[in-house]
Design an enzyme around this catalytic site. Structure first.
Site, PDB file in Angstrom:
ATOM      1  CB  CYS A 102      41.597  48.174  16.461  1.00 52.03           C
ATOM      2  SG  CYS A 102      40.644  46.698  16.876  1.00 52.03           S
ATOM      3  NE  ARG A 156      41.576  47.421  12.720  1.00 50.58           N
ATOM      4  CZ  ARG A 156      41.250  48.593  12.177  1.00 50.58           C
ATOM      5  NH1 ARG A 156      42.027  49.127  11.231  1.00 50.58           N
ATOM      6  NH2 ARG A 156      40.174  49.244  12.553  1.00 50.58           N
TER       7      ARG A 156
END
Length: 267
Positions: free
Chosen positions: A227, A232
């Site tokens: 990410c 994430r």
């Protein structure tokens, strides 16, 4: 002791809280942890998992720092670790990936994290838990991660796939968070939150395998996920792992790739 699954449901975890080999780690915000956590759960601020140095703050801390973190948590080789957070699995996934890096393979993710635990009406405690520090020695195994140079070498291989867990705006280059904007050539974008089911307290969606296959992300590839800082993608790594994919993570992520002078970029 019975083996716990990689993805554990709140009701099943609730029956296991008395286990002596259980280490519960909550990566929620300090405020949410103080307001109510699973009885016996330790709090770990997510910052402990990252080197924090620009331009790629998401890279791993060094071995000495990681040793401090896991000793302070009281980790022993016998422990089965269960991780949760208050956001659907990003920090919990990053933490479990870090356990993989230090060779501690006994771990589970509380499906849906604290959203699901609260949603199930299970007991909460507001008593902070002080761990008993351990003397564990760790080794860093780089197998679960991939660096920029290795990604560049694999980019033209048919069985290699980059899973970009950022937002479509970041992927398309409309939102720049580095010198260069866009994505790694050939990367498939599936934003991390698309794997969470908001109707089921942010548990991993039950059709995750079919959903990802529809995007071209499946077990026939060697996958690396990233990410901006491998937060994430802590969750997307975890989902891929739960589906049996050959998946690694790129901790430098876009904050590194987008700032290196010689990395190719598509928009």
């Amino acid at each position: 002791m019975n083996e716990l699954p990689l993805i554990i449901e709140p009701e099943e975890l609730a029956t296991q809280l008395e286990r002596e080999d259980l280490l519960l780690v909550d990566l929620s915000s300090a405020q949410n942890y103080a307001a109510g956590h699973i009885p016996g759960a330790l709090h770990l601020p997510f910052q402990a998992l990252m080197a924090g140095t620009p331009p790629a703050p998401g890279k791993l801390p060094d071995k000495e720092r990681l040793t401090e973190v896991f000793r302070a948590l009281g980790l022993h080789p016998k422990h089965h670790v269960v991780a949760c957070d208050d956001e659907g699995g990003g920090w919990a996934g990053r933490f479990l990936w870090t356990l993989e890096v230090i060779g501690h393979g006994n771990y589970s993710y509380l499906n849906g994290g604290m959203h699901a635990w609260r949603g199930a009406g299970l007991p909460l405690s507001d008593e902070p838990v002080q761990p008993e520090p351990s003397e564990i020695d760790i080794d860093v195994d780089t197998t679960p991660l991939m660096e920029a140079e290795e990604i560049k070498r694999h980019l033209n291989e048919e069985d290699f796939l980059v899973w970009d867990a950022r937002s479509p705006e970041e992927y398309r280059g409309e939102r720049a968070q580095a010198l260069k904007s866009g994505h790694i050539p050939g990367a498939i974008n599936c934003e991390w939150t698309r794997l969470m089911d908001p109707q089921r307290d942010l548990r991993i969606r039950t059709d995750a395998r079919e959903f990802l296959a529809g995007l071209g992300i499946d077990g026939s590839h060697k996958i690396v996920t990233h990410c901006q800082s491998h937060h994430r993608s802590g969750f997307t790594w975890l989902v891929g792992k739960s589906l049996g994919f050959d998946i690694r993570a790129y901790p430098g992520s876009w904050s590194e790739w987008g700032n290196l002078p010689d990395t190719p970029v598509e928009q």
